[in-house]
Design a protein around this motif. Structure first.
Motif, PDB file in Angstrom:
ATOM      1  N   PHE A  81     144.889  20.871   8.671  1.00  0.00           N
ATOM      2  CA  PHE A  81     144.262  19.788   9.442  1.00  0.00           C
ATOM      3  C   PHE A  81     143.358  20.372  10.535  1.00  0.00           C
ATOM      4  O   PHE A  81     142.222  19.934  10.737  1.00  0.00           O
ATOM      5  CB  PHE A  81     145.396  18.948  10.039  1.00  0.00           C
ATOM      6  N   ILE A  82     143.848  21.417  11.212  1.00  0.00           N
ATOM      7  CA  ILE A  82     143.082  22.049  12.293  1.00  0.00           C
ATOM      8  C   ILE A  82     141.928  22.878  11.717  1.00  0.00           C
ATOM      9  O   ILE A  82     140.836  22.931  12.294  1.00  0.00           O
ATOM     10  CB  ILE A  82     144.009  22.961  13.143  1.00  0.00           C
ATOM     11  N   ASN A 107     143.306  16.609  18.451  1.00  0.00           N
ATOM     12  CA  ASN A 107     142.810  15.901  17.270  1.00  0.00           C
ATOM     13  C   ASN A 107     143.955  15.133  16.586  1.00  0.00           C
ATOM     14  O   ASN A 107     144.998  15.735  16.374  1.00  0.00           O
ATOM     15  CB  ASN A 107     142.239  16.981  16.328  1.00  0.00           C
ATOM     16  N   PRO A 108     143.785  13.866  16.218  1.00  0.00           N
ATOM     17  CA  PRO A 108     142.648  12.978  16.429  1.00  0.00           C
ATOM     18  C   PRO A 108     142.601  12.435  17.860  1.00  0.00           C
ATOM     19  O   PRO A 108     143.588  11.896  18.359  1.00  0.00           O
ATOM     20  CB  PRO A 108     142.886  11.832  15.430  1.00  0.00           C
ATOM     21  N   SER A 159     139.263  25.372  22.507  1.00  0.00           N
ATOM     22  CA  SER A 159     140.703  25.470  22.255  1.00  0.00           C
ATOM     23  C   SER A 159     141.246  26.813  22.713  1.00  0.00           C
ATOM     24  O   SER A 159     142.448  26.983  22.812  1.00  0.00           O
ATOM     25  CB  SER A 159     141.005  25.239  20.779  1.00  0.00           C
ATOM     26  N   LYS A 199     145.110  10.258  -0.619  1.00  0.00           N
ATOM     27  CA  LYS A 199     145.493  10.752   0.709  1.00  0.00           C
ATOM     28  C   LYS A 199     146.752  11.613   0.645  1.00  0.00           C
ATOM     29  O   LYS A 199     147.193  12.164   1.636  1.00  0.00           O
ATOM     30  CB  LYS A 199     145.724   9.566   1.656  1.00  0.00           C
ATOM     31  N   PRO A 207     141.298   9.844  19.472  1.00  0.00           N
ATOM     32  CA  PRO A 207     141.672   8.488  19.889  1.00  0.00           C
ATOM     33  C   PRO A 207     143.183   8.244  19.862  1.00  0.00           C
ATOM     34  O   PRO A 207     143.668   7.311  20.492  1.00  0.00           O
ATOM     35  CB  PRO A 207     140.973   7.586  18.852  1.00  0.00           C
ATOM     36  N   VAL A 208     143.922   9.091  19.143  1.00  0.00           N
ATOM     37  CA  VAL A 208     145.368   8.863  18.968  1.00  0.00           C
ATOM     38  C   VAL A 208     146.211   9.709  19.926  1.00  0.00           C
ATOM     39  O   VAL A 208     147.201   9.230  20.482  1.00  0.00           O
ATOM     40  CB  VAL A 208     145.789   9.224  17.511  1.00  0.00           C
ATOM     41  N   MET A 209     145.839  10.963  20.116  1.00  0.00           N
ATOM     42  CA  MET A 209     146.706  11.898  20.837  1.00  0.00           C
ATOM     43  C   MET A 209     146.580  11.686  22.349  1.00  0.00           C
ATOM     44  O   MET A 209     145.477  11.593  22.884  1.00  0.00           O
ATOM     45  CB  MET A 209     146.350  13.352  20.479  1.00  0.00           C
ATOM     46  N   HIS A 266     140.648  19.880  27.313  1.00  0.00           N
ATOM     47  CA  HIS A 266     141.008  20.135  25.918  1.00  0.00           C
ATOM     48  C   HIS A 266     141.734  18.925  25.331  1.00  0.00           C
ATOM     49  O   HIS A 266     142.902  18.690  25.629  1.00  0.00           O
ATOM     50  CB  HIS A 266     141.896  21.406  25.865  1.00  0.00           C
ATOM     51  N   LYS A 285     144.062  -3.527  13.278  1.00  0.00           N
ATOM     52  CA  LYS A 285     145.453  -3.481  13.774  1.00  0.00           C
ATOM     53  C   LYS A 285     145.625  -4.304  15.054  1.00  0.00           C
ATOM     54  O   LYS A 285     146.651  -4.209  15.720  1.00  0.00           O
ATOM     55  CB  LYS A 285     145.861  -2.041  14.032  1.00  0.00           C
ATOM     56  N   LEU A 298     151.602  26.718  20.020  1.00  0.00           N
ATOM     57  CA  LEU A 298     151.420  26.153  18.664  1.00  0.00           C
ATOM     58  C   LEU A 298     151.041  27.215  17.626  1.00  0.00           C
ATOM     59  O   LEU A 298     151.613  27.266  16.537  1.00  0.00           O
ATOM     60  CB  LEU A 298     150.335  25.060  18.705  1.00  0.00           C
ATOM     61  N   PRO A 347     155.379  15.430  13.324  1.00  0.00           N
ATOM     62  CA  PRO A 347     154.697  14.479  12.424  1.00  0.00           C
ATOM     63  C   PRO A 347     154.095  15.145  11.192  1.00  0.00           C
ATOM     64  O   PRO A 347     153.985  14.535  10.140  1.00  0.00           O
ATOM     65  CB  PRO A 347     153.603  13.860  13.307  1.00  0.00           C
ATOM     66  N   MET A 348     153.693  16.396  11.333  1.00  0.00           N
ATOM     67  CA  MET A 348     153.175  17.166  10.188  1.00  0.00           C
ATOM     68  C   MET A 348     153.907  18.498  10.175  1.00  0.00           C
ATOM     69  O   MET A 348     154.214  19.037  11.242  1.00  0.00           O
ATOM     70  CB  MET A 348     151.695  17.505  10.395  1.00  0.00           C
ATOM     71  N   ASN A 385     136.687   4.271  12.836  1.00  0.00           N
ATOM     72  CA  ASN A 385     137.932   4.390  13.613  1.00  0.00           C
ATOM     73  C   ASN A 385     138.149   3.184  14.532  1.00  0.00           C
ATOM     74  O   ASN A 385     139.285   2.740  14.719  1.00  0.00           O
ATOM     75  CB  ASN A 385     137.949   5.693  14.415  1.00  0.00           C
TER      76      ASN A 385
HETATM   77  N1  CAA Z   1     140.961   8.577  14.395  1.00  0.00           N
HETATM   78  C1  CAA Z   1     141.528   7.514  15.000  1.00  0.00           C
HETATM   79  N2  CAA Z   1     142.743   7.056  14.714  1.00  0.00           N
HETATM   80  C2  CAA Z   1     143.423   7.670  13.742  1.00  0.00           C
HETATM   81  C3  CAA Z   1     142.903   8.773  13.038  1.00  0.00           C
HETATM   82  C4  CAA Z   1     141.619   9.216  13.401  1.00  0.00           C
HETATM   83  N3  CAA Z   1     141.031  10.266  12.810  1.00  0.00           N
HETATM   84  N4  CAA Z   1     143.818   9.185  12.137  1.00  0.00           N
HETATM   85  C5  CAA Z   1     144.888   8.371  12.266  1.00  0.00           C
HETATM   86  N5  CAA Z   1     144.647   7.467  13.245  1.00  0.00           N
HETATM   87  C6  CAA Z   1     145.585   6.472  13.762  1.00  0.00           C
HETATM   88  C7  CAA Z   1     145.904   5.377  12.816  1.00  0.00           C
HETATM   89  O1  CAA Z   1     145.054   4.264  12.982  1.00  0.00           O
HETATM   90  C8  CAA Z   1     147.327   5.024  13.193  1.00  0.00           C
HETATM   91  O2  CAA Z   1     147.356   4.189  14.345  1.00  0.00           O
HETATM   92  P1  CAA Z   1     148.627   3.259  14.689  1.00  0.00           P
HETATM   93  O3  CAA Z   1     149.824   4.154  14.741  1.00  0.00           O
HETATM   94  O4  CAA Z   1     148.258   2.682  15.994  1.00  0.00           O
HETATM   95  O5  CAA Z   1     148.740   2.277  13.604  1.00  0.00           O
HETATM   96  C9  CAA Z   1     147.921   6.344  13.633  1.00  0.00           C
HETATM   97  O6  CAA Z   1     146.821   7.161  13.960  1.00  0.00           O
HETATM   98  C10 CAA Z   1     148.746   6.920  12.538  1.00  0.00           C
HETATM   99  O7  CAA Z   1     147.897   7.039  11.399  1.00  0.00           O
HETATM  100  P2  CAA Z   1     148.374   6.957   9.895  1.00  0.00           P
HETATM  101  O8  CAA Z   1     149.523   6.008   9.767  1.00  0.00           O
HETATM  102  O9  CAA Z   1     147.204   6.772   8.997  1.00  0.00           O
HETATM  103  O10 CAA Z   1     148.816   8.427   9.588  1.00  0.00           O
HETATM  104  P3  CAA Z   1     150.045   9.208  10.108  1.00  0.00           P
HETATM  105  O11 CAA Z   1     151.166   8.358  10.535  1.00  0.00           O
HETATM  106  O12 CAA Z   1     150.230  10.207   9.032  1.00  0.00           O
HETATM  107  O13 CAA Z   1     149.490   9.935  11.422  1.00  0.00           O
HETATM  108  C11 CAA Z   1     148.423  11.669  12.607  1.00  0.00           C
HETATM  109  C12 CAA Z   1     148.355  10.742  11.399  1.00  0.00           C
HETATM  110  C13 CAA Z   1     148.237  10.853  13.882  1.00  0.00           C
HETATM  111  C14 CAA Z   1     147.266  12.644  12.454  1.00  0.00           C
HETATM  112  C15 CAA Z   1     149.846  12.361  12.640  1.00  0.00           C
HETATM  113  O14 CAA Z   1     150.094  12.977  11.415  1.00  0.00           O
HETATM  114  C16 CAA Z   1     149.945  13.405  13.723  1.00  0.00           C
HETATM  115  O15 CAA Z   1     150.198  13.105  14.883  1.00  0.00           O
HETATM  116  N6  CAA Z   1     149.781  14.693  13.329  1.00  0.00           N
HETATM  117  C17 CAA Z   1     149.826  15.805  14.258  1.00  0.00           C
HETATM  118  C18 CAA Z   1     148.504  15.909  14.943  1.00  0.00           C
HETATM  119  C19 CAA Z   1     148.462  17.063  15.897  1.00  0.00           C
HETATM  120  O16 CAA Z   1     149.391  17.832  16.074  1.00  0.00           O
HETATM  121  N7  CAA Z   1     147.306  17.202  16.537  1.00  0.00           N
HETATM  122  C20 CAA Z   1     147.063  18.312  17.418  1.00  0.00           C
HETATM  123  C21 CAA Z   1     146.362  19.380  16.625  1.00  0.00           C
HETATM  124  S1  CAA Z   1     146.050  20.785  17.618  1.00  0.00           S
HETATM  125  C22 CAA Z   1     144.625  20.399  18.412  1.00  0.00           C
HETATM  126  O17 CAA Z   1     143.990  19.383  18.210  1.00  0.00           O
HETATM  127  C23 CAA Z   1     144.176  21.364  19.408  1.00  0.00           C
HETATM  128  C24 CAA Z   1     143.713  22.687  19.018  1.00  0.00           C
HETATM  129  O18 CAA Z   1     143.166  23.324  19.887  1.00  0.00           O
HETATM  130  C25 CAA Z   1     143.879  23.306  17.706  1.00  0.00           C
END
Ligand code: CAA
Length: 296
Positions: free
Chosen positions: A233-234, A142-143, A118, A286, A145-147, A139, A54, A192, A224-225, A47
């Motif tokens: 995913f979860i 996921n992911p 969670s 993918k 580093p991104v959220m 809390h 990038k 959610l 996004p999804m 990651n």
């Molecule tokens: N680790 C680190 N970085 C990651 C990653 C990971 N596992 N997966 C994706 N990324 C990064 C990528 O490098 C990319 O970065 P940039 O935008 O800076 O270039 C960015 O995330 C987008 O990745 P992709 O282009 O490969 O894929 P995508 O556009 O389809 O996005 C996603 C992937 C970020 C997962 C997006 O689909 C998303 O935001 N999905 C919703 C996620 C969500 O709702 N999460 C919350 C879940 S609920 C929870 O976590 C809590 C609970 O208690 C259940």
């Protein structure tokens, strides 16, 4: 910089270790399995590598982040000088209570004990420790580093000082912390999970197919999804367990889990982690391919 111990090297634990280490903290990553720790370090390396390619961080920052992480299979060796311990173990009440008792015995007096749960009650977890004022929910999403969000959950006895410290630490990780109180599902999953459950009911009743439901929510609401993708995913087992927490906690039938969700979990169709949920993940690409069961 504060010393952080992260317990659990799964998806959430490795993401949490990644962000703390990237922002200069010394991180002890603890898991009972050396194999899980090795996998976690490989995931963090991958990651970080994505961030280097990038041009978000340099190769030197990648190395410095990895140098900040030490792995341990023994909590006693890791916890001793921590300022904060973040527990990100499997979502199981008995396991979390056991870990918190141990953390309370091993951690220095001033150390904050946080959980990435969670949906398990922070107040219940705090009650098994001798420092309920220093127990709090942190809390991450996921992911990690991104959220951007960190849902900061105050238990019944969590102090203002502990809350402020965790809000500040989250901001220092360039996250946006939101303070909420300890009631079933907190805020994130209280909102959610009923949406995801309703998407599954919509599928179960034959109103529309998997792709149709997800497309409506992705294109119509700019998610996004789609909700079924997100459930995969979860993890469907995690979704079901959170619905049980809401149903038991509020005693309201509107939170009853959809029978299709229950059946899929019983059948071991847990989503991405098991290879199949609403979509199939065994085709080696993918792309999201609807699982055979749900093909028209
Ligand atoms: N680790 C680190 N970085 C990651 C990653 C990971 N596992 N997966 C994706 N990324 C990064 C990528 O490098 C990319 O970065 P940039 O935008 O800076 O270039 C960015 O995330 C987008 O990745 P992709 O282009 O490969 O894929 P995508 O556009 O389809 O996005 C996603 C992937 C970020 C997962 C997006 O689909 C998303 O935001 N999905 C919703 C996620 C969500 O709702 N999460 C919350 C879940 S609920 C929870 O976590 C809590 C609970 O208690 C259940």
């Amino acid at each position: 910089m504060d010393k952080i111990t992260v317990i659990g090297a799964g998806t959430m634990g490795n993401g949490i270790a990644h962000v703390f280490a990237m922002f200069g903290h010394q991180v002890n990553l603890v898991d009972i399995s050396q194999n899980a720790l090795d996998k976690a370090v490989a995931t963090i390396t991958k990651n970080l590598g994505r961030m280097v390619s990038k041009e978000k961080i340099t190769a030197e920052q990648q190395q410095a982040t990895l140098d900040n992480i030490t792995t341990h299979t023994d909590l006693a060796k890791a916890a001793g000088d921590s300022h904060l311990i973040v527990e990100a173990a499997t979502e199981n009440v008995d396991l979390k209570l056991k870990i918190f008792k141990q953390m309370d015995e091993l951690a220095p007096e001033g150390c904050i004990l946080a959980t990435n749960t969670s949906s398990i009650s922070i107040t219940k977890i705090a009650a098994v420790t001798g420092r309920p004022d220093k127990v709090i929910g942190m809390h991450f999403m996921n992911p990690v580093p991104v959220m951007k969000l960190v849902e900061v959950i105050r238990g019944y006895a969590t102090s203002d000082e502990t809350t402020e410290k965790i809000m500040d630490m989250s901001r220092n990780l360039k996250k946006v912390p939101v303070e909420v109180n300890d009631y079933p599902g907190f805020v994130a999953n209280r909102i959610l999970m009923p949406m995801i459950n309703e998407a599954i009911i919509t599928l179960f009743e034959g109103v529309a197919g998997v792709e149709e439901i997800d497309t409506v929510m992705k294109l119509g609401m700019a998610h996004p999804m789609g909700p079924l993708q997100l459930a995969d995913f979860i993890g469907l087992d995690v979704c079901l367990s959170i619905m049980h927490v809401l149903h038991d906690g509020f005693g309201n039938p509107k939170y009853a889990p959809c029978p299709l969700l229950v059946n899929m979990v019983t059948a071991g169709k847990l989503g991405r982690k098991s290879g199949e949920g609403f979509y199939s993940y065994s085709h080696g690409t993918k792309d999201w391919i609807v699982a055979d069961t749900f093909k028209k």
